[in-house]
Design a protein around this motif. Structure first.
Motif, short mmCIF file in Angstrom:
data_model
loop_
_atom_site.label_atom_id
_atom_site.label_comp_id
_atom_site.label_asym_id
_atom_site.label_seq_id
_atom_site.Cartn_x
_atom_site.Cartn_y
_atom_site.Cartn_z
N SER A 1 -82.02 41.59 18.34
CA SER A 1 -82.75 40.32 18.21
C SER A 1 -82.85 39.61 19.55
N LYS A 2 -81.72 39.59 20.29
CA LYS A 2 -81.74 38.93 21.60
C LYS A 2 -82.71 39.63 22.55
N ALA B 1 -82.86 44.47 12.40
CA ALA B 1 -83.08 43.23 13.16
C ALA B 1 -84.54 42.79 13.07
N THR C 1 -73.34 43.12 15.10
CA THR C 1 -73.43 42.73 16.51
C THR C 1 -74.53 43.52 17.20
N TYR D 1 -71.63 41.61 26.17
CA TYR D 1 -72.42 40.92 25.13
C TYR D 1 -73.00 39.61 25.66
N SER E 1 -77.75 42.16 16.37
CA SER E 1 -78.01 40.88 17.07
C SER E 1 -78.40 41.14 18.54
N THR E 2 -77.90 42.23 19.14
CA THR E 2 -78.36 42.55 20.50
C THR E 2 -79.86 42.90 20.46
#
Lengths: 415, 415
Positions: B324-325, B30, B318, B278, B321-322
């Motif tokens: 990145s968030k 990420a 996924t 999520y 992406s967590t």
């Protein structure tokens, strides 16, 4: 299919910089392309056998490698030797590490190892096996390699709180020691008495034995005594294989290692060509280990004794050559194993620095390679290059748990 | 003004190299510029939840993060669930982790989670709450998320040395288990008896409940039983906030985490939009945490559950992406906080490698950034880059003390 793991143990391989090797260690000096490649495919570091600065014996080093905390369970070398000799200890037994020795008729020690006797010791052990003592206890004796012999006293009310009879490594010319109780209870006093009785009876049986008569004729020192040390009881610990729910196999030539492996619940595999010496059959061991993986064992341990011998003998070049041979063996294995299905680990039970000629408390080069293991680049394989790895400064017991965790065999703490 | 600290917990974020991510971990894969920047402003490393190679549950992982030694105080998941439900345990209580389940009239388990019921469980729990048992004990029941429910038996002479009634995760078609005493004392025998009585009474109350009658009409499995497991007593440990003299706040959506935080003495803050999924409200959590710092809390913990879910679901992209968030959330925080006054830390309760779909014993990426913290350059943020950091191979409990020491909250040992 769940994963498997192969662990290579290079006994005593850890070392320190040696002038003769351009101030490199034997492992740094040797050409080890396969070990380098494997280390770069997983976790690596220098791992402490028990804790920093504490040297350990082969027995304690292997207990930790096999998942035991030696500070919790180690009761003396005697029981380990008994396991090595294939004796199933009972809880009431006491077990000793024995040496065939030469004494005179006043029991003065002339040669602690009976000229490093290495023939006919099985017959001599048989002569001692079955001796009955006046408290009703019976002696079990099994020859080990060279002058070594496992002695167990099986009976009631035996105590391990007694001194043993070996006057020590550097004191030839001293008498076989009298066993003395270390506690004042009647069991300890009585146990010391029967140990002294055993000394007398062993001398009576062995000094008259035809094998010893023949040795005297040939000018060899007779093996007319067994010196006892390392008294201890059965190790009260569950089999590691049962605790972790795995099937384990150990491929080795060294009796002590085989004994600890058996105690830990591993099936042990030994061949005539596995000599526990420089001339051991590296590729034969590799083949046998690979076949045990094919048979479905979860964890297969492959032990090589040679580097430790070179350390004790202070032979740096020889030690470096054991590293090269071990690397070739690793290459042979790597060609036949898929890291996707089987992890490959490497460690030692302790360091045996050549300059010290004995074990040290230094940490030992270690890696654990596999498809899904975290990796780091590594320059070369050897003590100095491993310091930057993720395993550095962990212990052998940590390393064991890391292997078991990757096999999915460690229970989750909590939920 | 004394300093404050914010700790971000990324549940289950630690992972291993994944082929789909070019043999990187989700965190390495990420884009995390803010986490990189923060790690370079402080201590970093991969930290073990409890010890090398030991996987832990969310409960045990958070106990360690909040300053407790799980080996000393962990008594089972039941008490943790009770704390999560807001029940103040008494020393004589026993607490269980419960599941609403569907059974037939012979108490055979048809569905361990009653079709993953997630509506009206509060009313169903109310029907069980207050049940009186024949030994004078009273039942406390509180619905948790989905099919989960906290059950406490409050009375005298209760024992935790009993088996529980859940036949296990994979054994639908088995009968609800009879509780059996694990010790032979009268308290344990009597406790097992009233647990079995409770099973009968819960079935009587729940099977006739209008909500279940309605579920049957709608073709849904009725939640006519509560399966019990994880029995334990109140955790006998002082509140961490009192031991260290700090004010703590926990911002989270996950009930278990909120429960442990409450037990540790932190004030807990939860909003509808904190879903423990999520879709949780990253920025909302950041805002709330920042406001708690403004209110003067010394130590504010911000928990994100999502990475753990992605690990269990084996969704590497996924999971990345967590990360990145989470990084964007860290950026949002960094814009609004001054490292001169407030430290920012980051860790996880455990690794949840995607390939394993469960927790592992691997160490977790961790940092502690601040104005006066020792620093090292870091290449990027992720498992492999952290190995060289000062925190590497320490434990979560060590990391807790390091944070408290920077807050000036650890008493000097000696003078």
């Amino acid at each position: 299919m769940s994963k498997q793991a192969l662990l290579i143990i290079a006994d005593g391989m850890g070392d320190n910089p040696i002038p003769m090797l351009n101030d490199l260690t034997p492992l740094e000096y040797a050409d080890t392309p396969h070990l380098n490649a494997l280390a770069s495919k997983g976790l690596f570091g220098n791992v402490y056998p028990v804790k920093p600065g504490v040297p350990v014996g082969t027995d304690v080093g292997h207990l930790a490698i096999f998942g035991y905390d030696p500070y919790e369970i180690y009761t003396g070398r005697g029981p380990i030797e008994a396991y090595g000799a294939g004796i199933d200890l009972h809880p009431s037994d006491i077990a000793f590490r024995g040496n065939f020795a030469t004494v005179d008729d006043e029991l003065m020690v002339i040669d602690r190892r009976a000229g490093r006797i290495n023939q006919n010791t099985e017959e001599l052990a048989q002569a001692v096996d079955g001796i009955m003592l006046s408290n009703g206890a019976r002696v079990i004796a099994r020859a080990l390699s060279a002058h070594r012999v496992a002695i167990v006293i099986r009976g009631k009310n035996l105590s391990e709180h007694v001194t043993t009879t070996d006057p020590g490594t550097t004191r030839e010319g001293k008498r076989v020691q009298q066993s003395v109780a270390l506690k004042e209870d009647s069991d300890s006093i009585e146990t010391a008495r029967v140990i002294n009785e055993l000394t007398e009876k062993m001398y009576a049986v062995l000094s008259l034995h035809p094998i010893n008569q023949q040795r005297i004729i040939e000018g060899l020192p007779p093996a007319n005594m067994i010196l006892l040390r390392g008294v201890g009881r059965e190790i009260q610990a569950p089999k590691m294989t049962e605790s972790f729910g795995i099937r384990g196999a150990c491929v080795a030539g060294d009796r002590t290692v085989l004994g600890i492996a058996r105690m830990a619940g591993l099936d042990v595999f030994h061949r005539e060509s596995f000599t526990a010496g420089y001339d051991t059959d590296y590729i034969g061991k590799a083949e046998l280990a690979l076949s045990k993986l094919k048979e479905g064992y979860d964890w297969v341990v492959l032990h090589i004794k040679a580097p430790d011998l070179a350390g004790h003998d202070c032979q740096p070049m020889t030690k470096a050559s054991t590293a090269s041979k071990l690397d070739k063996m690793a290459g042979y294995i790597l060609q036949r194993l898929d890291l996707e299905h089987c992890y490959i680990g490497y460690t030692s039970d302790h360091s045996t620095p050549c300059e010290r000629r004995d074990h040290s408390g230094d940490p030992v080069p270690t890696f654990f390679a596999g498809d899904d293991v975290r990796t780091l680049p590594i320059e070369d394989f050897g003590e100095k290059y491993l310091v930057h790895g993720a395993l550095n400064n962990l212990t052998a017991l940590d390393f064991f748990h890391i292997q078991m965790d990757h096999l999915g065999a460690v229970k989750k703490l909590g939920a």
